[in-house]
Design a protein around this motif. Sequence first.
Motif, PDB file in Angstrom:
ATOM      1  N   ALA A 194     -54.856  40.414  36.333  1.00 33.74           N
ATOM      2  CA  ALA A 194     -55.039  39.409  37.516  1.00 33.74           C
ATOM      3  C   ALA A 194     -56.253  39.612  38.268  1.00 33.74           C
ATOM      4  O   ALA A 194     -56.946  38.771  38.609  1.00 33.74           O
ATOM      5  CB  ALA A 194     -53.772  39.104  38.069  1.00 33.74           C
ATOM      6  N   ASP A 224     -59.393  37.377  39.007  1.00 35.06           N
ATOM      7  CA  ASP A 224     -59.975  36.887  40.277  1.00 35.06           C
ATOM      8  C   ASP A 224     -61.307  37.341  40.634  1.00 35.06           C
ATOM      9  O   ASP A 224     -61.850  36.666  41.283  1.00 35.06           O
ATOM     10  CB  ASP A 224     -58.670  37.711  41.185  1.00 35.06           C
ATOM     11  CG  ASP A 224     -57.427  36.890  41.522  1.00 35.06           C
ATOM     12  OD1 ASP A 224     -57.322  35.558  41.044  1.00 35.06           O
ATOM     13  OD2 ASP A 224     -56.512  37.642  41.793  1.00 35.06           O
ATOM     14  N   LYS A 230     -64.236  34.577  41.112  1.00 35.32           N
ATOM     15  CA  LYS A 230     -64.036  34.213  42.730  1.00 35.32           C
ATOM     16  C   LYS A 230     -65.040  33.230  43.093  1.00 35.32           C
ATOM     17  O   LYS A 230     -66.240  32.965  42.687  1.00 35.32           O
ATOM     18  CB  LYS A 230     -64.865  35.789  43.157  1.00 35.32           C
ATOM     19  CG  LYS A 230     -64.576  35.665  44.570  1.00 35.32           C
ATOM     20  CD  LYS A 230     -64.974  36.961  45.511  1.00 35.32           C
ATOM     21  CE  LYS A 230     -64.723  36.733  46.908  1.00 35.32           C
ATOM     22  NZ  LYS A 230     -64.048  37.726  47.533  1.00 35.32           N
ATOM     23  N   MET A 266     -52.127  36.595  40.626  1.00 33.70           N
ATOM     24  CA  MET A 266     -53.405  36.180  41.083  1.00 33.70           C
ATOM     25  C   MET A 266     -53.472  35.987  42.383  1.00 33.70           C
ATOM     26  O   MET A 266     -52.727  35.170  42.739  1.00 33.70           O
ATOM     27  CB  MET A 266     -53.973  35.080  40.126  1.00 33.70           C
ATOM     28  CG  MET A 266     -54.236  35.727  38.869  1.00 33.70           C
ATOM     29  SD  MET A 266     -54.858  34.266  37.657  1.00 33.70           S
ATOM     30  CE  MET A 266     -56.469  33.932  38.642  1.00 33.70           C
ATOM     31  N   GLU A 267     -54.687  36.009  43.278  1.00 31.15           N
ATOM     32  CA  GLU A 267     -54.778  35.556  44.516  1.00 31.15           C
ATOM     33  C   GLU A 267     -55.657  34.494  44.741  1.00 31.15           C
ATOM     34  O   GLU A 267     -56.142  33.891  45.751  1.00 31.15           O
ATOM     35  CB  GLU A 267     -55.334  36.839  45.303  1.00 31.15           C
ATOM     36  CG  GLU A 267     -54.258  37.812  45.344  1.00 31.15           C
ATOM     37  CD  GLU A 267     -54.625  39.024  46.081  1.00 31.15           C
ATOM     38  OE1 GLU A 267     -55.769  39.014  46.775  1.00 31.15           O
ATOM     39  OE2 GLU A 267     -53.931  39.894  46.322  1.00 31.15           O
ATOM     40  N   SER A 268     -56.321  33.982  43.752  1.00 34.90           N
ATOM     41  CA  SER A 268     -57.107  32.580  43.562  1.00 34.90           C
ATOM     42  C   SER A 268     -56.314  31.445  43.275  1.00 34.90           C
ATOM     43  O   SER A 268     -55.292  31.441  42.956  1.00 34.90           O
ATOM     44  CB  SER A 268     -58.191  32.782  42.346  1.00 34.90           C
ATOM     45  OG  SER A 268     -58.717  34.098  42.471  1.00 34.90           O
TER      46      SER A 268
END
Length: 183
Positions: free
Chosen positions: A28, A32, A36, A60-62
């Motif tokens: 992940a 990401d 980006k 994931m942070e996206s």
Amino acid sequence: MDASVIKNDLEKVLLTKEEIQDKIKELAAQIDADYKGKDLLVVGVLKGAVMVMADLLRAMESHITMDWMAVSSYGSGTQSSGVVRILKDLDTDLMGRDVLIVEDIIDSGLTLSWMKANFESRGPASVEICTLLRKPDAAKSDLDVKYVGFDIPNEFVVGFGLDFAEKYRNLDCIGTLAPHVYQ
């Protein structure tokens, strides 16, 4: 489901819940970083990829968009017929999109090669593949896989989305079945 619940059905645990989760977090983070600022469409391959996809997307942070596809390359039995049938197509237009196909396991790679070519014919910006498991010794295709969790031996495995007769998908680890289960 914890492996202790079905311990007599398993010959061995190949990957623990913790090993799987650590690898998914690692994948992940890499995805990401690679995507980006891009509008990523993540496509899960039903049914096996459900567990991998759910945990991957939660890690994931996206912002992402997701869709699902179901294909079959099996006739009657366990041998591939060589013909891929779409059982459930995408709801999303791929034109100009960055697409990441998420799979639970790659054996021969033939079905995924077909999927990738099919997706590429729809005009995306890019198409890449992420799989939790890959069996290099079973490969029959020169499939380029950008994100691989684990390379494993050419053994039949269950758990974390992988099934035998539609059972064991909810096992929180990956293991091999004891012979008495399938004989």
